[in-house]
Design a protein around this motif. Structure first.
Motif, short mmCIF file in Angstrom:
data_model
loop_
_atom_site.label_atom_id
_atom_site.label_comp_id
_atom_site.label_asym_id
_atom_site.label_seq_id
_atom_site.Cartn_x
_atom_site.Cartn_y
_atom_site.Cartn_z
N ARG A 24 0.82 -1.21 0.00
CA ARG A 24 0.00 0.00 0.00
C ARG A 24 0.85 1.26 0.00
O ARG A 24 0.53 2.23 -0.68
CB ARG A 24 -0.94 -0.02 1.22
N LYS A 25 1.97 1.23 0.71
CA LYS A 25 2.85 2.40 0.73
C LYS A 25 3.36 2.71 -0.67
O LYS A 25 3.41 3.87 -1.09
CB LYS A 25 4.03 2.15 1.67
N GLN A 26 3.74 1.67 -1.41
CA GLN A 26 4.25 1.87 -2.76
C GLN A 26 3.15 2.35 -3.71
O GLN A 26 3.40 3.15 -4.61
CB GLN A 26 4.86 0.57 -3.27
N GLU A 27 1.93 1.85 -3.50
CA GLU A 27 0.81 2.28 -4.35
C GLU A 27 0.53 3.78 -4.16
O GLU A 27 0.36 4.51 -5.13
CB GLU A 27 -0.44 1.46 -4.03
N TYR A 28 0.46 4.21 -2.93
CA TYR A 28 0.22 5.62 -2.67
C TYR A 28 1.37 6.47 -3.21
O TYR A 28 1.17 7.58 -3.71
CB TYR A 28 0.03 5.88 -1.17
N GLU A 29 2.58 5.94 -3.08
CA GLU A 29 3.75 6.67 -3.58
C GLU A 29 3.68 6.81 -5.10
O GLU A 29 3.98 7.88 -5.65
CB GLU A 29 5.02 5.92 -3.17
N ALA A 30 3.28 5.75 -5.78
CA ALA A 30 3.14 5.81 -7.24
C ALA A 30 2.04 6.78 -7.65
O ALA A 30 2.14 7.46 -8.67
CB ALA A 30 2.86 4.42 -7.80
N ASN A 88 -10.03 5.80 0.67
CA ASN A 88 -8.77 6.31 1.21
C ASN A 88 -7.84 6.76 0.10
O ASN A 88 -7.12 7.75 0.23
CB ASN A 88 -8.09 5.23 2.06
N ARG A 89 -7.86 6.01 -0.98
CA ARG A 89 -6.98 6.37 -2.11
C ARG A 89 -7.42 7.69 -2.73
O ARG A 89 -6.59 8.56 -3.01
CB ARG A 89 -7.01 5.27 -3.16
#
Length: 267
Positions: free
Chosen positions: A196-202, A248-249
């Motif tokens: 999830r951290k990487q998804e939000y970062e992307a 949230n996204r």
């Protein structure tokens, strides 16, 4: 210093020397994998994937994906070169393909190999929404998220052998992990799940790259809202297996937008 403390010091030293920084966000990440190792495996897996895929014969949609993709790629390359990341830029060999498949999916393999499925394109109503997808995927490559995940897998598999690998033959051991866990034929680099951290970062990096390319970042809201509605409508998107779409996204994207809009000049 006793043996246990010595091992801890060696492990800490390995982690410190193997740290990298994600462009734009500045997050520190563990990076035990050499880019050359990942890029070589990625290129072969991408070639194998395409050999078994049905490429779209729709010249209009293929042209759209390649045009928007190249615009995003150009903006990304400019950012990398202007920020002391020319070595990373030189590793990017951009390629854009459309696969005929009902799956709602897209991915970008290390090195800039991008595939968009026709099932996902049915939800895209503008170049800016398409740029949302492509910029997100490009950001995974620029942030070296695949390298990071493989490094984490290496640590998990090696466990207590990690220090020994660091001080003896780490390269050979690492190649073994890449070969076994992400070997040619497994196509794990195609389906590698990001956390999830990487998804939000992307998402965050992607908004900036699409803005630099001249696409309004606000389109990300409409796109992800449609994706969320699609999930709630009963048709499960394969995209959601690695790209969670939820309230949230969307909320996080709203927070990122003011910063991204600073880079948007419009067309």
């Amino acid at each position: 210093m006793n043996k246990k403390n010595g091992i801890l010091v060696l492990a800490l030293g390995l982690m410190l020397t193997a740290c990298s920084t994600v462009p734009i966000t500045g997050r520190s990440q563990l990076m035990l994998v050499q880019d050359a190792e990942i890029l070589s495996s990625s290129a072969l897996q991408y070639k194998q994937f395409l050999s078994g895929a049905k490429l779209s014969k729709n010249t209009q949609t293929t042209a759209q994906v390649r045009r928007v993709g190249q615009n995003v790629a150009n903006a990304t390359m400019l950012y990398l070169r202007q920020n002391g990341l020319s070595d990373m830029a030189s590793q990017m060999k951009w390629e854009f393909n459309v696969v005929e498949d009902k799956a709602i999916n897209a991915f970008c393999m290390p090195g800039g190999k991008i595939v968009v499925y026709t099932g996902l394109l049915k939800l895209v109503s503008s170049d800016a929404e398409l740029a949302t997808v492509i910029s997100h995927e490009v950001s995974h490559a620029v942030a070296r998220h695949s390298n990071e995940r493989i490094s984490q897998e290496y640590v998990r598999q090696m466990g207590g052998s990690l220090v020994g690998a660091a001080v003896s033959n780490k390269s050979a051991l690492l190649q073994t992990v890449v070969g076994q866990a992400y070997g040619i034929g497994s196509q794990v680099l195609v389906t590698l799940p990001y956390n999830r951290k990487q998804e939000y970062e992307a998402d965050k990096i992607g908004l900036i790259f699409m803005a630099m390319a001249g696409y309004n970042p606000n389109a990300a809201l409409t796109f992800w809202q449609k994706m969320s509605a699609q999930s709630g409508g009963g048709q499960q998107a394969d995209f959601f297996s690695t790209h969670p779409s939820d309230a949230n996204r969307v909320a996080a994207i709203r927070q990122y937008l003011p910063e991204a809009m600073k880079y948007y000049k419009g067309k």
